[in-house]
Design an enzyme around this catalytic site. Structure first.
Site, PDB file in Angstrom:
ATOM      1  CB  CYS A 135      -1.027  -0.187   1.098  1.00  0.00           C
ATOM      2  SG  CYS A 135      -0.125  -0.506   2.828  1.00  0.00           S
ATOM      3  CG  HIS A 247      -0.681   3.938   4.858  1.00  0.00           C
ATOM      4  ND1 HIS A 247      -1.307   3.718   6.236  1.00  0.00           N
ATOM      5  CD2 HIS A 247      -0.323   2.744   4.520  1.00  0.00           C
ATOM      6  CE1 HIS A 247      -1.400   2.389   6.448  1.00  0.00           C
ATOM      7  NE2 HIS A 247      -0.469   1.764   5.296  1.00  0.00           N
TER       8      HIS A 247
END
Length: 342
Positions: A135, A247
């Site tokens: 990711c 994130h």
């Protein structure tokens, strides 16, 4: 060989997990042409149901499932499950799009971010497997691709601030439980993370390697070189923060030629996968809670050159690690497959 058809049979392996649920949501909302969609999980989940649009799908146990009628199988149930069952699905004729780290570094298996290296998708024909990157790598490379195309990136120094959803539902639960315990002056227990994550920052994600870096940090090195450019030097520090989803990354790059911030911003404004939020005078910059939660784009801001070098740029990058960092990237790969060789 994948056949372009009017409708497809799709399997979601790991349908009860956080990425599996996101896959079902995205496939429904993007209205992929589906004949049948099969929700698959472990034996202990058999008989439960998961939501797909307005439907409820029965969970089927993976143990004896026959993939012979499946066109595309999304795997997001962990590396051990992918190791055992993805080759079975591939041999049965399904194209496997794998969300784990199991196949990312296999030479014959393409590692794909559709906005960055879409041509690599066709390499699936050797194994019938396509790997989905980490990711953190996905969002970074989506943002850096237009810069690399224009100026050629020589090196990347990145520090990640990774949400607990990167550890799945158990990571989310641990943050919420620890936060509740802290607020109520109760004992705080840690099981998913080596140290308390609530109201804390942990400079550790995944596991440590012999070189002192963590495996998460090394993933960003290996994957950037496989996807974007084998000659780019990457140095990464991965940090877990008490954020539920989304994130964030602070990235410093050095390029071969001097950088124009105006040109970079223009490129971002014309990039459908990126949204520019960069007006520091009005406190406008991407944040995980606002921009990295339930969203599909990669958000960039805080763009500024080094104080003493026109070839060095600093950039802040935010994305939803569950959607863009896993599920959406997988679905975009499937959409490219469905377009056929072009």
């Amino acid at each position: 060989m994948f056949k372009v058809k009017d409708k497809y049979n799709i399997a979601i392996v790991g349908a009860t997990g956080i990425v599996g649920e996101s896959l079902l949501d995205i496939i429904s909302s993007r209205k992929l042409p589906i004949e049948n969609i099969i929700a698959i999980a472990s034996k202990r989940s058999e008989g439960n149901k998961v939501k797909f649009g307005n439907q409820l799908l029965d969970i089927i146990a993976i143990d004896d499932y026959d993939f012979k009628d499946i066109d595309i199988a999304f795997f997001s149930a962990g590396s051990s499950v992918s190791q055992q069952y993805a080759p079975i699905a591939a041999k049965a004729g399904a194209v496997v799009i794998d969300n784990t780290s199991e196949f990312r570094y296999v030479d014959d298996i393409p590692l794909v971010v559709p906005e960055v290296n879409p041509d690599a998708i066709n390499k699936y024909k050797k194994t019938n497997i396509i790997a989905n990157p980490n990711c953190s790598t996905i969002q970074m490379l989506v943002a850096l691709k237009p810069i690399h195309d224009r100026y050629k990136i020589l090196s990347i120094n990145v520090c990640t601030y990774q949400a607990v959803s990167g550890s799945g539902k158990k990571g989310v639960d641990e943050l919420l439980e620890q936060s509740h315990s802290y607020m109520n002056q109760q004992e705080i227990k840690s099981s998913i993370y080596p140290k308390q994550i609530a109201f804390n920052v942990i400079p550790f994600v995944d596991s440590f390697c012999e070189n002192g870096y963590t495996k998460e940090e090394m993933k960003m090195v290996w994957e950037t070189q496989k996807i974007l450019d084998k000659d780019i030097k990457v140095n990464a520090t991965a940090v877990r923060v008490p954020v539920l989803i989304g994130h964030s990354e602070s990235v410093t790059i050095e390029t071969e030629s001097p950088i124009s911030i105006e040109d970079i911003k223009s490129d971002f404004k014309n990039d459908n996968g990126v949204e520019l939020i960069d007006n520091p005078g009005n406190d406008e910059y991407p944040t995980a809670f606002v921009d990295g939660h339930g969203t599909d784009k990669v958000y960039v801001g805080r763009i500024r050159k080094s104080l003493d070098n026109d070839n060095i740029l600093n950039i802040w990058i935010v994305a939803d690690n569950v959607r863009k960092g896993a599920a959406l990237n997988s679905v975009q790969i499937a959409e490219q497959l469905m377009k056929g060789d072009k």
